[in-house]
Design a protein around this motif. Structure first.
Motif, PDB file in Angstrom:
ATOM      1  N   LEU A   6      23.974  42.848  50.829  1.00  0.00           N
ATOM      2  CA  LEU A   6      24.934  42.172  49.900  1.00  0.00           C
ATOM      3  C   LEU A   6      24.431  42.242  48.318  1.00  0.00           C
ATOM      4  O   LEU A   6      23.285  42.035  48.136  1.00  0.00           O
ATOM      5  CB  LEU A   6      25.357  40.791  50.297  1.00  0.00           C
ATOM      6  N   PRO A   7      25.310  42.157  47.330  1.00  0.00           N
ATOM      7  CA  PRO A   7      24.680  42.229  45.943  1.00  0.00           C
ATOM      8  C   PRO A   7      24.371  40.686  45.816  1.00  0.00           C
ATOM      9  O   PRO A   7      24.841  39.919  46.622  1.00  0.00           O
ATOM     10  CB  PRO A   7      25.984  42.543  45.297  1.00  0.00           C
ATOM     11  N   ASN A 105      36.613  39.222  51.879  1.00  0.00           N
ATOM     12  CA  ASN A 105      35.372  39.107  51.227  1.00  0.00           C
ATOM     13  C   ASN A 105      35.483  39.792  49.775  1.00  0.00           C
ATOM     14  O   ASN A 105      34.883  39.116  48.739  1.00  0.00           O
ATOM     15  CB  ASN A 105      34.135  39.804  51.834  1.00  0.00           C
ATOM     16  N   VAL A 106      36.018  40.861  49.752  1.00  0.00           N
ATOM     17  CA  VAL A 106      36.094  41.616  48.360  1.00  0.00           C
ATOM     18  C   VAL A 106      37.118  40.557  47.416  1.00  0.00           C
ATOM     19  O   VAL A 106      37.136  40.303  46.143  1.00  0.00           O
ATOM     20  CB  VAL A 106      36.833  42.810  48.448  1.00  0.00           C
ATOM     21  N   ASN A 107      38.170  40.024  48.083  1.00  0.00           N
ATOM     22  CA  ASN A 107      39.218  39.199  47.202  1.00  0.00           C
ATOM     23  C   ASN A 107      38.389  37.983  46.922  1.00  0.00           C
ATOM     24  O   ASN A 107      38.574  37.412  45.713  1.00  0.00           O
ATOM     25  CB  ASN A 107      40.584  38.930  48.159  1.00  0.00           C
ATOM     26  N   LYS A 108      37.907  37.533  47.480  1.00  0.00           N
ATOM     27  CA  LYS A 108      36.831  36.236  47.275  1.00  0.00           C
ATOM     28  C   LYS A 108      36.106  36.433  45.979  1.00  0.00           C
ATOM     29  O   LYS A 108      36.010  35.624  44.975  1.00  0.00           O
ATOM     30  CB  LYS A 108      35.943  35.841  48.525  1.00  0.00           C
ATOM     31  N   HIS A 109      35.322  37.606  45.862  1.00  0.00           N
ATOM     32  CA  HIS A 109      34.503  37.963  44.842  1.00  0.00           C
ATOM     33  C   HIS A 109      35.064  38.600  43.566  1.00  0.00           C
ATOM     34  O   HIS A 109      34.549  38.445  42.308  1.00  0.00           O
ATOM     35  CB  HIS A 109      33.348  38.727  45.311  1.00  0.00           C
ATOM     36  N   TRP A 110      36.062  39.265  43.981  1.00  0.00           N
ATOM     37  CA  TRP A 110      36.879  39.886  42.722  1.00  0.00           C
ATOM     38  C   TRP A 110      37.271  38.586  41.681  1.00  0.00           C
ATOM     39  O   TRP A 110      37.015  39.053  40.451  1.00  0.00           O
ATOM     40  CB  TRP A 110      38.272  40.392  43.146  1.00  0.00           C
ATOM     41  N   LYS A 111      37.799  37.530  42.180  1.00  0.00           N
ATOM     42  CA  LYS A 111      37.927  36.476  41.379  1.00  0.00           C
ATOM     43  C   LYS A 111      36.652  36.155  40.263  1.00  0.00           C
ATOM     44  O   LYS A 111      36.982  35.639  39.298  1.00  0.00           O
ATOM     45  CB  LYS A 111      38.432  35.290  42.082  1.00  0.00           C
ATOM     46  N   ASP A 112      35.647  36.281  41.031  1.00  0.00           N
ATOM     47  CA  ASP A 112      34.495  35.678  40.214  1.00  0.00           C
ATOM     48  C   ASP A 112      34.208  36.640  39.109  1.00  0.00           C
ATOM     49  O   ASP A 112      33.329  36.349  37.900  1.00  0.00           O
ATOM     50  CB  ASP A 112      33.030  35.734  41.242  1.00  0.00           C
ATOM     51  N   TYR A 113      34.462  37.905  39.182  1.00  0.00           N
ATOM     52  CA  TYR A 113      33.923  38.997  38.136  1.00  0.00           C
ATOM     53  C   TYR A 113      34.704  39.499  37.243  1.00  0.00           C
ATOM     54  O   TYR A 113      34.455  40.128  36.250  1.00  0.00           O
ATOM     55  CB  TYR A 113      33.131  40.129  39.357  1.00  0.00           C
ATOM     56  N   PHE A 178      31.023  49.137  46.686  1.00  0.00           N
ATOM     57  CA  PHE A 178      29.725  48.272  46.051  1.00  0.00           C
ATOM     58  C   PHE A 178      29.409  47.184  46.921  1.00  0.00           C
ATOM     59  O   PHE A 178      28.137  47.085  47.182  1.00  0.00           O
ATOM     60  CB  PHE A 178      30.272  47.842  44.596  1.00  0.00           C
ATOM     61  N   LEU A 179      30.222  46.323  47.185  1.00  0.00           N
ATOM     62  CA  LEU A 179      30.013  45.293  48.283  1.00  0.00           C
ATOM     63  C   LEU A 179      29.734  45.691  49.657  1.00  0.00           C
ATOM     64  O   LEU A 179      29.009  45.053  50.363  1.00  0.00           O
ATOM     65  CB  LEU A 179      31.271  44.348  48.256  1.00  0.00           C
ATOM     66  N   HIS A 180      30.505  46.719  50.206  1.00  0.00           N
ATOM     67  CA  HIS A 180      30.162  47.137  51.597  1.00  0.00           C
ATOM     68  C   HIS A 180      30.004  48.674  51.523  1.00  0.00           C
ATOM     69  O   HIS A 180      30.875  49.595  52.075  1.00  0.00           O
ATOM     70  CB  HIS A 180      31.528  47.099  52.275  1.00  0.00           C
TER      71      HIS A 180
END
Length: 315
Positions: A6-7, A105-113, A178-180
């Motif tokens: 994981l990044p 998982n992608v949705n969760k981190h999308w908001k961060d970046y 990138f994430l997976h």
């Protein structure tokens, strides 16, 4: 076992980030982070059936609450509503949980970046959000400076490979790669490269048996190796090292961590039916599953994403 790559999502708490080994793709991680070894319990199966987050929830429920939750899950799996779960239905469900987990998982981190809210994530956005002011200090305030500089280099390399149109900006699909990376064919080389960098301690471009075992297990105080380590030694010699030269090269490593011919969801469906099909008719009833709660509470059927069983969880 190898762990999922994981990044580095340490954002503010960069000093607490996990070591590189914790950031690597695991060839079974799409189902569970646990070793698939029933002699040490059924946690792998638990996370395969339930989904990782739901498995945690199950562990906190009473027996009756667990049975009620399981009945709802089984009803969703049983798409033809004949009262039984077939291999095909179970396989489809596990694949569904895999896709759902990745999407959430992608949705969760999308908001961060996606800091500017334009529906894309640029490399600069990712880098600045992840590493922040440590970049200006060139990681001088971080205890393990070399590790974090290496992590930045690895993140950028993987981002560039995921960014297929080379515009420095990741669409949602590119960010998913990138994430997976284990889910995308064009990311296979970078997965192997990262794995080799982590395991090949001698830097000779191949993995020895000691490096292979050392990545999974370190003995303490001269203790005897557990049986599963002996099994892995056997697997290295008989299965992993296909050309029998005593090492794993890049091609052998990719067949180990990302075998193209293996469908882990299919294997898990077969395994779960074998473990829980009491009358051996090739399908599962709710009563059989309830009788095998120790297996189900440790399976990937119940453990992907948050495993909410409601009308919105479409198959």
């Amino acid at each position: 076992m190898l762990l999922r790559l994981l990044p580095s999502f340490f954002l503010v708490a960069i000093a607490l980030a996990v070591p590189a080994k914790e950031k690597r793709v695991h060839h079974h991680s799409d189902l569970s982070d646990h070793a698939h070894d029933d002699t040490h319990g059924y946690q792998y199966d638990h996370e395969a059936f339930l989904g990782k987050e739901e498995a945690k929830t199950f562990d906190q429920l009473t027996t009756e609450e667990s049975k009620d939750r399981l009945a709802k899950i089984v009803d969703r799996i049983d798409t033809d509503k004949d009262g039984f779960v077939s291999h095909g239905e179970l396989h489809h469900w596990i694949k569904h949980r895999q896709r759902r987990y990745i999407e959430e998982n992608v949705n969760k981190h999308w908001k961060d970046y996606d800091n500017n809210g334009d529906g894309k994530i640029g490399w600069e956005e990712y880098k600045n959000t992840t590493y922040g002011f440590y970049l200006d200090e060139e990681f001088d305030d971080v205890e393990d400076k070399a590790t974090y500089k290496s992590m930045l280099t690895r993140d950028e390399r993987r981002f560039r490979v995921a960014d297929r149109d080379r515009d420095g900006i990741a669409t949602r699909e590119e960010f998913t790669a990138f994430l997976h990376p284990e889910e995308f064919d064009h990311m296979r080389d970078v997965v192997v490269q990262e794995t080799m960098e982590d395991i090949d301690k001698s830097g000779d471009g191949k993995v020895s048996i000691d490096e292979y075992i050392g990545d999974m297990y370190t003995s303490e105080n001269g203790e005897n190796e557990p049986d599963w380590v002996q099994t892995e030694r056997k697997h290295f010699a008989e299965i992993r090292d296909t050309n029998k030269d005593g090492y794993l090269d890049a091609g052998e490593v990719i067949q180990w961590i990302l075998p193209t011919e293996v469908d882990h969801a299919d294997n898990e469906a077969k395994h779960l039916i074998h473990e829980t099909d009491t009358n051996k008719d090739g399908q599962l009833s709710l009563s059989e599953l309830l009788d095998k709660m120790d297996v189900i509470k440790t399976s990937t059927i119940t453990d992907y994403g948050s495993m909410r069983v409601d009308e919105h969880d479409e198959l």
